[in-house]
Design a protein around this motif. Structure first.
Motif, mmCIF file in Angstrom:
data_model
loop_
_atom_site.group_PDB
_atom_site.id
_atom_site.type_symbol
_atom_site.label_atom_id
_atom_site.label_comp_id
_atom_site.label_asym_id
_atom_site.label_seq_id
_atom_site.Cartn_x
_atom_site.Cartn_y
_atom_site.Cartn_z
ATOM 1 N N GLY A 8 0.829 -1.188 0.000
ATOM 2 C CA GLY A 8 0.000 0.000 0.000
ATOM 3 C C GLY A 8 0.867 1.243 0.000
ATOM 4 O O GLY A 8 2.086 1.205 0.124
ATOM 5 N N ALA A 9 0.213 2.381 -0.116
ATOM 6 C CA ALA A 9 0.948 3.639 -0.156
ATOM 7 C C ALA A 9 1.004 4.214 1.233
ATOM 8 O O ALA A 9 0.134 4.936 1.665
ATOM 9 C CB ALA A 9 0.274 4.606 -1.123
ATOM 10 N N GLY A 10 2.011 3.857 2.005
ATOM 11 C CA GLY A 10 2.160 4.361 3.358
ATOM 12 C C GLY A 10 2.777 5.737 3.336
ATOM 13 O O GLY A 10 3.032 6.323 2.289
ATOM 14 N N PRO A 11 3.040 6.300 4.517
ATOM 15 C CA PRO A 11 3.643 7.630 4.581
ATOM 16 C C PRO A 11 4.950 7.675 3.813
ATOM 17 O O PRO A 11 5.825 6.840 3.982
ATOM 18 C CB PRO A 11 3.854 7.841 6.089
ATOM 19 C CG PRO A 11 2.827 6.941 6.743
ATOM 20 C CD PRO A 11 2.738 5.751 5.842
ATOM 21 N N VAL A 21 -4.354 13.561 -3.359
ATOM 22 C CA VAL A 21 -5.688 14.152 -3.391
ATOM 23 C C VAL A 21 -6.417 13.858 -2.085
ATOM 24 O O VAL A 21 -6.050 12.955 -1.320
ATOM 25 C CB VAL A 21 -6.514 13.614 -4.581
ATOM 26 C CG1 VAL A 21 -5.862 14.009 -5.903
ATOM 27 C CG2 VAL A 21 -6.661 12.096 -4.500
ATOM 28 N N SER A 22 -7.465 14.613 -1.837
ATOM 29 C CA SER A 22 -8.255 14.460 -0.620
ATOM 30 C C SER A 22 -9.202 13.272 -0.743
ATOM 31 O O SER A 22 -9.433 12.733 -1.836
ATOM 32 C CB SER A 22 -9.073 15.728 -0.368
ATOM 33 O OG SER A 22 -10.068 15.868 -1.371
ATOM 34 N N ILE A 23 -9.806 12.899 0.378
ATOM 35 C CA ILE A 23 -10.732 11.770 0.374
ATOM 36 C C ILE A 23 -11.975 12.089 -0.453
ATOM 37 O O ILE A 23 -12.563 11.199 -1.092
ATOM 38 C CB ILE A 23 -11.114 11.377 1.819
ATOM 39 C CG1 ILE A 23 -11.837 10.025 1.845
ATOM 40 C CG2 ILE A 23 -11.967 12.457 2.470
ATOM 41 C CD1 ILE A 23 -12.033 9.462 3.243
ATOM 42 N N GLY A 24 -12.368 13.368 -0.508
ATOM 43 C CA GLY A 24 -13.497 13.756 -1.336
ATOM 44 C C GLY A 24 -13.209 13.562 -2.813
ATOM 45 O O GLY A 24 -14.076 13.108 -3.573
ATOM 46 N N THR A 25 -11.996 13.875 -3.233
ATOM 47 C CA THR A 25 -11.606 13.660 -4.626
ATOM 48 C C THR A 25 -11.543 12.176 -4.951
ATOM 49 O O THR A 25 -11.946 11.745 -6.033
ATOM 50 C CB THR A 25 -10.242 14.323 -4.900
ATOM 51 O OG1 THR A 25 -10.332 15.717 -4.611
ATOM 52 C CG2 THR A 25 -9.824 14.134 -6.346
ATOM 53 N N ARG A 55 -0.781 11.501 5.731
ATOM 54 C CA ARG A 55 -1.459 12.499 6.554
ATOM 55 C C ARG A 55 -0.682 13.811 6.504
ATOM 56 O O ARG A 55 0.550 13.820 6.570
ATOM 57 C CB ARG A 55 -1.552 12.019 8.005
ATOM 58 C CG ARG A 55 -2.446 10.813 8.203
ATOM 59 C CD ARG A 55 -3.884 11.213 8.364
ATOM 60 N NE ARG A 55 -4.727 10.066 8.701
ATOM 61 C CZ ARG A 55 -5.949 10.176 9.175
ATOM 62 N NH1 ARG A 55 -6.489 11.365 9.358
ATOM 63 N NH2 ARG A 55 -6.672 9.097 9.444
ATOM 64 N N THR A 56 -1.433 14.898 6.395
ATOM 65 C CA THR A 56 -0.794 16.211 6.463
ATOM 66 C C THR A 56 -0.483 16.534 7.922
ATOM 67 O O THR A 56 -0.907 15.813 8.833
ATOM 68 C CB THR A 56 -1.721 17.291 5.888
ATOM 69 O OG1 THR A 56 -2.886 17.401 6.722
ATOM 70 C CG2 THR A 56 -2.143 16.927 4.466
ATOM 71 N N ALA A 57 0.231 17.628 8.140
ATOM 72 C CA ALA A 57 0.577 18.030 9.504
ATOM 73 C C ALA A 57 -0.671 18.293 10.340
ATOM 74 O O ALA A 57 -0.677 18.085 11.557
ATOM 75 C CB ALA A 57 1.460 19.277 9.464
ATOM 76 N N SER A 58 -1.761 18.699 9.668
ATOM 77 C CA SER A 58 -3.012 18.966 10.386
ATOM 78 C C SER A 58 -3.912 17.736 10.475
ATOM 79 O O SER A 58 -5.025 17.822 10.994
ATOM 80 C CB SER A 58 -3.770 20.110 9.709
ATOM 81 O OG SER A 58 -3.965 19.841 8.334
ATOM 82 N N GLY A 59 -3.446 16.597 9.946
ATOM 83 C CA GLY A 59 -4.182 15.350 10.104
ATOM 84 C C GLY A 59 -5.088 14.971 8.949
ATOM 85 O O GLY A 59 -5.774 13.945 9.016
ATOM 86 N N ARG A 61 -6.270 13.382 5.427
ATOM 87 C CA ARG A 61 -5.830 12.265 4.598
ATOM 88 C C ARG A 61 -5.477 12.766 3.204
ATOM 89 O O ARG A 61 -6.206 13.567 2.617
ATOM 90 C CB ARG A 61 -6.934 11.203 4.484
ATOM 91 C CG ARG A 61 -7.334 10.544 5.782
ATOM 92 C CD ARG A 61 -8.555 9.680 5.552
ATOM 93 N NE ARG A 61 -8.957 8.949 6.752
ATOM 94 C CZ ARG A 61 -9.709 9.463 7.715
ATOM 95 N NH1 ARG A 61 -10.134 10.721 7.628
ATOM 96 N NH2 ARG A 61 -10.039 8.738 8.768
ATOM 97 N N LYS A 62 -4.400 12.225 2.651
ATOM 98 C CA LYS A 62 -4.013 12.510 1.277
ATOM 99 C C LYS A 62 -3.692 11.187 0.576
ATOM 100 O O LYS A 62 -2.867 10.411 1.048
ATOM 101 C CB LYS A 62 -2.790 13.446 1.236
ATOM 102 C CG LYS A 62 -3.088 14.868 1.690
ATOM 103 C CD LYS A 62 -4.086 15.559 0.752
ATOM 104 C CE LYS A 62 -4.366 16.989 1.167
ATOM 105 N NZ LYS A 62 -5.321 17.655 0.251
ATOM 106 N N PHE A 63 -4.357 10.951 -0.550
ATOM 107 C CA PHE A 63 -4.261 9.678 -1.253
ATOM 108 C C PHE A 63 -3.458 9.839 -2.544
ATOM 109 O O PHE A 63 -3.654 10.796 -3.300
ATOM 110 C CB PHE A 63 -5.649 9.148 -1.599
ATOM 111 C CG PHE A 63 -6.493 8.782 -0.401
ATOM 112 C CD1 PHE A 63 -6.647 7.454 -0.019
ATOM 113 C CD2 PHE A 63 -7.134 9.762 0.335
ATOM 114 C CE1 PHE A 63 -7.422 7.121 1.077
ATOM 115 C CE2 PHE A 63 -7.922 9.435 1.438
ATOM 116 C CZ PHE A 63 -8.055 8.118 1.807
ATOM 117 N N SER A 64 -2.591 8.859 -2.787
ATOM 118 C CA SER A 64 -1.823 8.834 -4.024
ATOM 119 C C SER A 64 -2.608 8.063 -5.091
ATOM 120 O O SER A 64 -3.580 7.370 -4.777
ATOM 121 C CB SER A 64 -0.483 8.132 -3.782
ATOM 122 O OG SER A 64 -0.698 6.738 -3.564
#
Length: 248
Positions: A8-11, A21-25, A55-59, A61-64
Motif C-alpha cells: 500500500g501507499a504508506g507515509p 488528493v483528498s478523500i473527497g476527490t 497524513r498532512t501536519a493537520s491530520g 488524509r491525502k491519497f496517491s
C-alpha cells in the motif's frame, strides 16, 4: 494493532510527482465505477489496514494514485467476487510479493447485463442468488446483525429463497449507517418510504407490463428503472434541502 497494508501507499510512499488528493476527490474518482461507495466506506477500509493514505501536519488524509487504484481493486473484489476483507488482504499481500492469484468466478450476471439481454419475451431472467453464509461474508456482518435487520423488515429473502445483489447493497448500507449509531428501528421509516416509492413506480409501469407487445413490456422495464433513479435523486435532494433548512 492495525496491519500496514503490504504494497500500500504508506507515509512517504508516493513517488515524486504523484499528485496527492483528498478523500473527497477519491470518492469522486471511484463513484463512476462504484456509485454506492461512501466516505465512511473508505475510512472503514483504512481502519481495517487495507489502505494507508498519507497524513498532512493537520491530520488530513491525502491519497496517491496507487492508493486510489488499490481501493478500486478492493471494491472490485467485494463487488464481483463477494470476498471478505481477510481474503482480500491476503490477495493484495500476494500481489505485492509478485505472486499470481486466482479469484473465484464472478457471483453472477449483473442487473445491467440482464437488462440488456432480455427482449421482453417469456419470463425475465434473474441474477444468481446468494446463500445466507455468502451474504454474511459479502456484507461483513454477523448472524445476529442479519437476524435483527430481518426482524425489522430491512432484509428479506427473495422469492424461492436466497438473496439477490441488491440485498447485499442494502446490508452494506445498513452496516455503514450502524457505525453512526443508527439502529434498525431508526431505519423503518426509510424502508416504509422506499416501499411507497416502489408502489408509485409500479402504478405507472403496471399497464405497460401487461401489454401484449414484447417491445412495450421491455419499455416498461426501462421506464421503471428510470423512474426509480429519479425517485432516488429526488429523495436525496429533499433530504439535503431539509438538512440545509435546519442548519440555517
Amino acid at each position: 494493532m492495525l496491519r500496514t497494508p503490504t504494497g500500500g501507499a504508506g507515509p512517504g510512499a508516493a513517488a515524486a510527482g504523484d499528485r496527492l488528493v483528498s478523500i473527497g476527490t477519491v470518492l469522486s474518482q471511484l463513484r463512476d465505477e462504484f456509485p454506492e461507495v461512501t466516505i465512511s466506506k473508505i475510512r472503514f477500509l483504512e481502519a481495517e489496514g487495507l489502505v494507508e493514505p498519507r497524513r498532512t501536519a493537520s491530520g488530513y488524509r491525502k491519497f496517491s494514485p496507487q492508493d486510489v487504484e488499490r481501493l478500486a481493486r478492493i471494491l472490485r473484489m467485494q463487488r464481483d467476487h463477494y470476498l471478505p476483507l481477510k481474503v482480500i488482504r491476503e490477495h493484495l499481500d500476494a500481489l505485492a510479493r509478485g505472486e499470481q492469484i486466482r479469484l473465484p468466478a464472478p457471483a453472477g450476471p449483473s442487473r445491467e447485463l440482464l437488462d440488456g439481454a432480455w427482449d421482453g419475451e417469456g419470463d425475465r431472467p434473474t441474477a444468481a442468488r446468494l446463500g445466507r453464509a455468502e451474504l454474511l461474508a459479502a456484507a461483513e456482518v454477523t448472524e445476529a446483525e442479519l437476524a435483527d435487520w430481518e426482524s425489522y423488515g430491512l432484509i428479506a429473502q427473495a422469492e424461492g429463497g436466497g438473496y439477490d445483489a441488491e440485498t447485499v447493497t442494502v446490508a452494506k448500507l445498513v452496516a455503514d449507517l450502524g457505525r453512526f449509531g443508527l439502529e434498525p428501528r431508526h431505519l423503518r421509516a426509510v424502508k416504509a418510504a422506499a416501499d411507497r416509492e416502489a408502489g408509485l413506480v409500479e402504478q405507472v409501469v403496471a399497464p405497460l407490463r401487461r401489454h401484449r407487445n414484447p417491445q412495450t413490456r421491455a419499455h416498461a422495464e426501462a421506464t421503471a428503472k428510470e423512474l426509480a433513479g429519479l425517485s432516488v435523486r429526488l429523495h436525496a435532494a429533499l433530504v439535503q434541502t431539509a438538512l440545509g433548512l435546519r442548519l440555517q
